[in-house]
Design an enzyme around this catalytic site. Sequence first.
Site, mmCIF file in Angstrom:
data_model
loop_
_atom_site.group_PDB
_atom_site.id
_atom_site.type_symbol
_atom_site.label_atom_id
_atom_site.label_comp_id
_atom_site.label_asym_id
_atom_site.label_seq_id
_atom_site.Cartn_x
_atom_site.Cartn_y
_atom_site.Cartn_z
ATOM 1 N N GLY A 187 0.448 -1.301 -0.185
ATOM 2 C CA GLY A 187 -0.358 0.053 0.489
ATOM 3 C C GLY A 187 0.573 1.422 -0.079
ATOM 4 C CD GLU A 204 -0.141 -9.268 0.886
ATOM 5 O OE1 GLU A 204 -0.720 -8.278 0.889
ATOM 6 O OE2 GLU A 204 -0.454 -10.547 0.891
ATOM 7 N N GLY A 221 3.238 -3.001 -3.411
ATOM 8 C CA GLY A 221 3.031 -3.257 -5.492
ATOM 9 C C GLY A 221 3.708 -2.126 -5.831
ATOM 10 C CB CYS A 268 -14.541 6.201 -28.420
ATOM 11 S SG CYS A 268 -13.396 6.492 -29.551
ATOM 12 C CE1 TYR A 325 -2.739 -2.941 -8.866
ATOM 13 C CE2 TYR A 325 -1.075 -1.002 -8.058
ATOM 14 C CZ TYR A 325 -1.920 -2.275 -7.656
ATOM 15 O OH TYR A 325 -1.631 -2.767 -6.205
HETATM 16 C C1 LIG Z 1 -3.717 -7.791 -0.446
HETATM 17 C C2 LIG Z 1 -3.242 -6.736 -1.380
HETATM 18 N N1 LIG Z 1 -1.764 -7.322 -0.975
HETATM 19 C C3 LIG Z 1 -0.588 -5.943 -1.558
HETATM 20 C C4 LIG Z 1 -0.914 -4.816 -2.584
HETATM 21 C C5 LIG Z 1 -0.583 -4.467 -3.271
HETATM 22 O O1 LIG Z 1 -0.843 -2.786 -3.052
HETATM 23 P P1 LIG Z 1 -0.240 -1.867 -3.576
HETATM 24 O O2 LIG Z 1 0.493 -1.977 -4.588
HETATM 25 O O3 LIG Z 1 -0.315 -0.994 -3.421
HETATM 26 O O4 LIG Z 1 1.635 -1.779 -2.685
HETATM 27 C C6 LIG Z 1 -2.123 -5.107 -2.379
HETATM 28 C C7 LIG Z 1 -3.060 -3.836 -3.983
HETATM 29 O O5 LIG Z 1 -4.545 -3.898 -3.879
HETATM 30 C C8 LIG Z 1 -3.457 -5.947 -1.934
HETATM 31 O O6 LIG Z 1 -4.814 -5.867 -2.522
#
Ligand SMILES: Cc1ncc(COP(=O)(O)O)c(C=O)c1O
Length: 419
Positions: free
Chosen positions: A241, A279, A281, A348, A377
Amino acid sequence: MADLLSLFPVVSALDADGTVVVGGCRADALGEEFGTPVLVVAEAALRARAREYAGELSARWSNSRVVFASKAFPCTAVQRVMVEEGLGLDVAGGGEILTALKAGVDPGQIVHHGNAKNDEEIAMAVDHGIGLVVVDNSDDVDRLEATVPEGRTQDVLVRIIPGVTANTHAHVLTGHTGSKFGLSPDQAAPLIKRIENSRQLRMQGVHVHVGSQILDVEPFAESVAPVARLGEFPVYDLGGGLGARYTWADSPPAVGAYLDALIGAAKQHLPAEAQVIIEPGRSMVCESAMTIYRVTTVKRGAVTFVAVDGGMGDNLEVALFEQRFEAGIVGRFDGPDPELVTVVGRHCESGDVLVDGIALSAPAVDDLLAVPATGAYCFTMANNYNGNRRIPVAFARDGHARLVVRRETWADLSARDVD
Ligand SMILES: Cc1ncc(COP(=O)(O)O)c(C=O)c1O
């Protein structure tokens, strides 16, 4: 505009003629070699970020693991970099399990998420020996118990809603009361009991994730106590996050500052011998990439529109949660005759905007436009709207560029037609 370069991957520079160079490769040469639009990843920047995360986490909590949230950039080559850097992979769904395995990850290092896992995905997770399945609801438990063969067990975590509302766009908020992801502590407690009594499932711990593009550290720290209250477990997965820097107005916390807060709370509330997983991302991949477009039209009127050969087919972040991006004409980031324009795509929809209001130096047809911070993303939400061919991904490193995902072909667009 002087700051624009600072939004490009850390290894970027401007050549003598003002052309941006990423991973040692000039943007015009990349556009020439791969066509436009192209998503370019600076491999060294990606690896450096993975190492930074791993080093900063283990320095604060030794029994810990970083698993990359594949959903942010589920391209096999990116997942492979993470695996080579010693990270695990978080996957959301069967497709990401398959690309993760193709990337060479040890299945035991995969964490499997999803708020609506179906029978097929649960079977894939069990068959491939995925390390941790994160249970989102009691139906996940029903499906797992029906799937795990006699004599085997599946390790699981239970996803908890911490009741923390972070300051981010509602569309990427997940830890608030009423979230569709996970269970409230009250709902989770009986499910945890059920799992503890299950013959096929092993209750390993709890999971929490408060949302995405979060630019302050407090919500992360606040999310720990609610999960700690559910009991002592071997594993606590504290989610991802952390926000990324898209524009010069953003100043996301450094990884170290984020972990000071998160692990500070963990030290206060979690058993010292437990394993902590994070985690990341978006913040892992966002700033390691840029997209190069070609200007197709400049239309001057009440608003000056600079239209490019991509748009919401390769970047849905603007339409999805109004993310602000910055951009510059290649060779003229600081060039003369700046003009206030709106950069739009070729799709469009009036919502197909890449940058709403930006000064570009004398934009003209055939200019290249570089947009930094497109690593998160964008690839994953690319789509075929208006018959868009999804764009290629190239890795740039030490002056060499290699294609890791090719552009879709016209034939690809009808490849699934059966009649
Ligand atoms: C369960 C879970 N973990 C990790 C992430 C990664 O979040 P971020 O990309 O904001 O670090 C997400 C993304 O929404 C998620 O749903």
